[in-house]
Scaffold this active site. Structure first.
Site, PDB file in Angstrom:
ATOM      1  N   LYS A  97       0.819  -1.034   0.044  1.00 42.24           N
ATOM      2  CA  LYS A  97       0.042   0.088   0.077  1.00 42.24           C
ATOM      3  C   LYS A  97       0.915   1.129   0.003  1.00 42.24           C
ATOM      4  O   LYS A  97       1.902   1.151   0.637  1.00 42.24           O
ATOM      5  CB  LYS A  97      -0.764   0.016   1.225  1.00 42.24           C
ATOM      6  CG  LYS A  97      -2.119   0.788   1.103  1.00 42.24           C
ATOM      7  CD  LYS A  97      -3.241   0.018   0.479  1.00 42.24           C
ATOM      8  CE  LYS A  97      -4.626   0.756   0.313  1.00 42.24           C
ATOM      9  NZ  LYS A  97      -5.433   0.048  -0.137  1.00 42.24           N
ATOM     10  N   ASP A 120      -6.836   4.112  -4.561  1.00 46.58           N
ATOM     11  CA  ASP A 120      -7.362   4.032  -3.223  1.00 46.58           C
ATOM     12  C   ASP A 120      -8.026   5.606  -3.017  1.00 46.58           C
ATOM     13  O   ASP A 120      -8.353   6.366  -4.015  1.00 46.58           O
ATOM     14  CB  ASP A 120      -6.561   3.834  -2.235  1.00 46.58           C
ATOM     15  CG  ASP A 120      -7.178   3.556  -0.982  1.00 46.58           C
ATOM     16  OD1 ASP A 120      -7.640   2.356  -0.791  1.00 46.58           O
ATOM     17  OD2 ASP A 120      -7.218   4.236   0.140  1.00 46.58           O
TER      18      ASP A 120
HETATM   19  P1  NAD Z   1     -13.010   8.090  -2.344  1.00 45.65           P
HETATM   20  O1  NAD Z   1     -12.106   9.228  -2.267  1.00 45.65           O
HETATM   21  O2  NAD Z   1     -13.600   7.406  -3.629  1.00 45.65           O
HETATM   22  O3  NAD Z   1     -14.164   8.256  -1.519  1.00 45.65           O
HETATM   23  C1  NAD Z   1     -14.064   8.335  -0.220  1.00 45.65           C
HETATM   24  C2  NAD Z   1     -15.526   9.110   0.565  1.00 45.65           C
HETATM   25  O4  NAD Z   1     -15.468   9.083   1.857  1.00 45.65           O
HETATM   26  C3  NAD Z   1     -15.772  10.541  -0.053  1.00 45.65           C
HETATM   27  O5  NAD Z   1     -17.063  10.509  -0.287  1.00 45.65           O
HETATM   28  C4  NAD Z   1     -15.447  11.257   1.229  1.00 45.65           C
HETATM   29  O6  NAD Z   1     -16.190  12.689   1.065  1.00 45.65           O
HETATM   30  C5  NAD Z   1     -16.114  10.314   2.328  1.00 45.65           C
HETATM   31  N1  NAD Z   1     -15.404  10.764   3.369  1.00 45.65           N
HETATM   32  C6  NAD Z   1     -14.256  10.924   3.836  1.00 45.65           C
HETATM   33  N2  NAD Z   1     -14.021  11.194   5.264  1.00 45.65           N
HETATM   34  C7  NAD Z   1     -15.483  10.927   5.757  1.00 45.65           C
HETATM   35  C8  NAD Z   1     -15.904  10.995   6.843  1.00 45.65           C
HETATM   36  N3  NAD Z   1     -15.152  11.351   8.059  1.00 45.65           N
HETATM   37  N4  NAD Z   1     -17.162  10.837   7.152  1.00 45.65           N
HETATM   38  C9  NAD Z   1     -18.109  10.186   6.080  1.00 45.65           C
HETATM   39  N5  NAD Z   1     -17.638  10.416   4.732  1.00 45.65           N
HETATM   40  C10 NAD Z   1     -16.229  10.519   4.713  1.00 45.65           C
HETATM   41  O7  NAD Z   1     -12.495   6.697  -1.817  1.00 45.65           O
HETATM   42  P2  NAD Z   1     -12.648   5.111  -2.071  1.00 45.65           P
HETATM   43  O8  NAD Z   1     -11.858   4.712  -3.338  1.00 45.65           O
HETATM   44  O9  NAD Z   1     -14.390   4.994  -2.219  1.00 45.65           O
HETATM   45  O10 NAD Z   1     -12.482   4.586  -0.780  1.00 45.65           O
HETATM   46  C11 NAD Z   1     -13.062   4.280   0.353  1.00 45.65           C
HETATM   47  C12 NAD Z   1     -12.887   3.182   1.385  1.00 45.65           C
HETATM   48  O11 NAD Z   1     -12.940   2.137   0.441  1.00 45.65           O
HETATM   49  C13 NAD Z   1     -11.415   3.412   1.800  1.00 45.65           C
HETATM   50  O12 NAD Z   1     -11.243   2.662   3.071  1.00 45.65           O
HETATM   51  C14 NAD Z   1     -10.733   2.377   0.819  1.00 45.65           C
HETATM   52  O13 NAD Z   1      -9.364   2.167   1.351  1.00 45.65           O
HETATM   53  C15 NAD Z   1     -11.591   1.500   0.541  1.00 45.65           C
HETATM   54  N6  NAD Z   1     -11.228   0.619  -0.660  1.00 45.65           N
HETATM   55  C16 NAD Z   1     -11.382   1.137  -1.733  1.00 45.65           C
HETATM   56  C17 NAD Z   1     -10.955   0.327  -2.872  1.00 45.65           C
HETATM   57  C18 NAD Z   1     -11.091   0.935  -4.226  1.00 45.65           C
HETATM   58  O14 NAD Z   1     -11.197   0.316  -5.149  1.00 45.65           O
HETATM   59  N7  NAD Z   1     -11.308   2.259  -4.351  1.00 45.65           N
HETATM   60  C19 NAD Z   1     -10.958  -0.926  -2.716  1.00 45.65           C
HETATM   61  C20 NAD Z   1     -10.904  -1.442  -1.526  1.00 45.65           C
HETATM   62  C21 NAD Z   1     -11.177  -0.715  -0.437  1.00 45.65           C
END
Ligand code: NAD
Length: 420
Positions: A106, A146
């Site tokens: 990561k 991510d």
């Molecule tokens: P992203 O940046 O697309 O979205 C994150 C969202 O969370 C945004 O809408 C942001 O406003 C919101 N956010 C941030 N802080 C917040 C808070 N305190 N309260 C409420 N909302 C909040 O990110 P993503 O890619 O959707 O990732 C989100 C989670 O999913 C992370 O934990 C990431 O590690 C996990 N994840 C993502 C992927 C991927 O393929 N993108 C894969 C596996 C896991």
């Protein structure tokens, strides 16, 4: 937050919980509880006004016993060395849960991308790619998107790497745009696996997702896609949120409409006739299904005591503190852990890498079918470990994963393992 913990310590606790159910030597477990190495870099980047800013970047390579290191790159002011270490460890266990032939890695840069212009973000990303170049590669370490990164950043990293290496190597990174060697279905893969996990667990519990009420915390890539696909199964998405707050309508929102509203205004808050709630209020709504899809430690032990959802499917990595996990297990809330529920992202990243290596690309239907064919049986295997050992679904997922990692280590011998 009362018990906000270092996510790296949460990971280590989760590994210890699972190791208690397996016959894995203590020295092997010790090695599997910390990264093999961490790159930490100070990137000096020229801003648009000509000044130079130094930003801190990390890449953790946790374990490579089952294949090349694999995992996303996050841009967020809260990025720390320990957060990146934890996230890289979760990747090891996640890849093993779904039997993807990758280890875990990561990366992250401690910046708020909103503070930078596109040109500055490109310079920051390319500077990071130069630092990463010696340690990444199609068969070495394969980054992906991510939080706050996406196709654009992946394309910059691929381009920098290929330019410096004087080669073409699309498999050095996944989550690329389709025209740059990306895969059909990658953008939606994480949310799709959250939907598949929700469907499987409701089926396992003998409950109907149709008509179920759903709240989603975090409305980015993972959360908004999960909401839309779960809504397509007939559930009512009643609340969604982002860092500015939550939109709540007990009669159900339109998940796609809320996403459009966020794209237009920057937030889901104020969408249609929805009431505005805080994120804390959203997390304690009396819903059938809660999907935390933002960041780590969203629910601590105190908040967990107020959670009224029956089922939690973790789209985010590490959204519950260990104490919250204990409180919810005690309260009989079914929690589908991150390393299973959001594994669709890395699974389709794996498909992207396979397609890049073969130079032959699959249709969206093929991607959806292959993802389902991996997620459904692996979920059922986790349920079966859970029942056989009478343990929580999270511990069962770690036991399932650790068994596979242990077999890989046994297959190539512990000498290779300790020499890596
Ligand atoms: P992203 O940046 O697309 O979205 C994150 C969202 O969370 C945004 O809408 C942001 O406003 C919101 N956010 C941030 N802080 C917040 C808070 N305190 N309260 C409420 N909302 C909040 O990110 P993503 O890619 O959707 O990732 C989100 C989670 O999913 C992370 O934990 C990431 O590690 C996990 N994840 C993502 C992927 C991927 O393929 N993108 C894969 C596996 C896991």
């Amino acid at each position: 937050m009362a018990d906000a913990v270092n996510p790296f310590e949460s990971l280590q606790e989760q590994i210890d919980d699972a190791a208690a159910y397996l016959d894995v030597p203590a020295d092997v477990i010790g090695r599997l509880k910390a990264p093999e190495r961490v790159l930490e870099a100070n990137l000096g980047v020229e801003l648009d006004d000509g000044s130079i800013e130094v930003v801190r970047a990390y890449r953790s390579q946790f374990n490579g016993d089952r294949g090349p290191y694999k995992g996303g790159i996050r841009y967020h002011p809260g990025v720390t060395r320990d957060e990146v270490k934890a996230l890289s460890g979760w990747m090891v266990y996640k890849c093993a849960v779904v039997d993807i032939p990758f280890g875990g890695g990561k990366g992250g840069i401690a910046i708020d991308p909103a503070d930078y212009s596109t040109a500055e973000l490109e310079r920051i990303t390319r500077a990071f790619a130069k630092e990463l170049r010696p340690i990444i590669g199609e068969d070495r370490d394969i980054p992906a998107p991510d939080v706050n990164t996406g196709q654009r950043e992946m394309n910059w990293i691929k381009d920098t790497y290929e330019t410096l290496e004087r080669t073409t190597a699309p498999g050095v990174i996944t989550g690329k745009a389709i025209d740059s060697g990306g895969s059909a279905g990658r953008v939606e893969a994480t949310g799709r696996s959250v939907m598949l996990a929700a469907r499987e667990v409701f089926d396992y519990l003998g409950r109907d997702l149709e008509g179920a009420t759903v709240a989603v915390q975090g409305y980015g890539n993972a959360g908004s896609v999960a909401a839309k696909l779960i809504e397509d199964l007939g559930a009512d998405v009643v609340a969604v949120s982002d860092s500015s707050g939550a939109a709540y309508d007990p009669d159900g929102l339109d998940a796609r409409g809320a996403k459009d509203h966020k794209a237009e205004t920057g937030s889901v808050v104020g969408y249609a006739d929805a009431e505005t709630l805080t994120n804390e209020e959203l997390l304690t709504l009396d819903v059938d299904l809660l999907v935390p899809a933002a960041l780590e430690n969203a629910i601590d032990g105190d908040l967990a005591a107020d959670v009224e959802a029956d089922v939690i499917v973790e789209a985010a990595n590490g959204p519950l503190t260990p104490r919250a996990d204990d409180v919810l297990t005690e309260a009989d809330v079914t929690v589908v852990p991150d390393i299973l529920a959001n594994a669709g992202g890395v699974t389709v990243s794996y498909f992207e890498w396979v397609q890049n290596k073969a130079g032959y690309y699959w249709t969206l239907d093929e991607i959806h079918t292959r993802l389902r064919e991996i997620m459904e049986p692996e979920a059922r295997r986790v349920w079966s470990v859970m029942k056989n050992k009478d343990i929580s679904m999270r511990v069962a997922a770690y036991v399932h994963a650790l068994g596979r990692i242990g077999s890989a280590i046994e297959a190539h011998g512990t000498k290779a393992f300790f020499d890596r």
